[in-house]
Design an enzyme around this catalytic site. Sequence first.
Site, PDB file in Angstrom:
ATOM      1  N   ASP A  81     -10.069 -35.455 -25.301  1.00 22.47           N
ATOM      2  CA  ASP A  81     -10.141 -36.669 -24.483  1.00 22.47           C
ATOM      3  C   ASP A  81     -11.054 -37.698 -25.147  1.00 22.47           C
ATOM      4  O   ASP A  81     -11.958 -37.358 -25.918  1.00 22.47           O
ATOM      5  CB  ASP A  81     -10.631 -36.355 -23.069  1.00 22.47           C
ATOM      6  CG  ASP A  81     -12.026 -35.736 -23.033  1.00 22.47           C
ATOM      7  OD1 ASP A  81     -12.319 -34.873 -23.891  1.00 22.47           O
ATOM      8  OD2 ASP A  81     -12.820 -36.100 -22.151  1.00 22.47           O
ATOM      9  N   GLU A 137     -14.522 -33.408 -21.695  1.00 20.10           N
ATOM     10  CA  GLU A 137     -15.897 -33.496 -22.170  1.00 20.10           C
ATOM     11  C   GLU A 137     -16.521 -34.838 -21.837  1.00 20.10           C
ATOM     12  O   GLU A 137     -17.690 -34.923 -21.450  1.00 20.10           O
ATOM     13  CB  GLU A 137     -15.934 -33.247 -23.682  1.00 20.10           C
ATOM     14  CG  GLU A 137     -17.342 -33.018 -24.250  1.00 20.10           C
ATOM     15  CD  GLU A 137     -18.090 -34.300 -24.604  1.00 20.10           C
ATOM     16  OE1 GLU A 137     -19.318 -34.245 -24.780  1.00 20.10           O
ATOM     17  OE2 GLU A 137     -17.439 -35.374 -24.691  1.00 20.10           O
TER      18      GLU A 137
END
Length: 370
Positions: A81, A137
């Site tokens: 991400d 994250e």
Amino acid sequence: MITHTAVPLSVDAMLDDLRTLVEIESPSGDPIALARSAEAVAGILANRLGGRAILVEGEAGPHVHWSGGGEPRVLILGHHDTVFPLGTLERRPFTVENGRVTGPGVFDMLGGLVQAIHGLAALKDLTGVEILVTCDEENGSHTSRDLIEERARACGAALVFEGAAEGGGLKTGRKGCGTFQVLITGRASHAGLEPEAGVNALVEAAHQVLRIEAMSCPEAGTTVTPTIASAGTQSNVVPAEATVVVDVRVESGEEKDRVEAAFAALAPHVEGAVIEVRGGVGRPPMPQSAAAELFAVASRLLPGIEAVAVGGGSDGNFTAALGVPTLDGLGAVGAGAHADHEYLLVESMPERANLVTGLVTAIQTGLPPT
């Protein structure tokens, strides 16, 4: 056990894989986009390393897990991400020019992920190697933390492919970090006709901001920084609600406990106001001792490389807090994480991929490299 024929490192092949990941776009918090990104990561893993990557579905999107079989020895840890919203690519496309790669997420941390995969592809035997690429994250790893900790305990060593420190250094220490929300409830009234009938949440927030800022302790490495504030609905209404968001960074567990206790002890200054505190220090500090053994190996493989302690957090905070040897900052050499000027240096890609090869070989054999 997965055994395959080692392949020579190709910068062009690394750039091709990096382009694939960047051009998909994978904003944290967008499960649909992250599902596409996870499929691409799984495809690259299978293509470069063989075997099959498993998608671990979750509320935030899929995490990607790959194993070389055998007894787990080392966890390769990263995330797919990024912080950039859909549409960023149109404004800032993937570009290779003058030795730099630009585009959303090239430095944090898609470049490091690609380098790790290609470094592993140079190994003939991938026994004991596990790869975990998470999807959340950038939003705090709330759905991946348990899986990260489970695999780190099983493997006994973690190599984290976040971007390198300035100048290419490895990250051997990180502050613990977290976010607090201070919610203030007052009472609305007409600001002109009867302001005294209200309880001004904005005034209360102003008092609390000063108290919160005073929690910082620079000599202990602790920063407590109010970053976002909101209050009020109309210019002629005493605000009934206010919110203050605070970023916290700490170097020790003792400071974590002190700051959390200080937030819990916040009390109203304005009569009638009510305070609610949410959040905490979600990522524990990563002590430099956790990286000592692995950094010694890295410094023999790449003499002169520096060890750097940084303020930002990563999933390495979780693995280090478990007592698992953890080395971070193994990813791309460049700069500009989370910014429009983000870039990766092409010339560093083979060297960093080779560093992965050497570190994993040393861990597999249990011997320092010669």
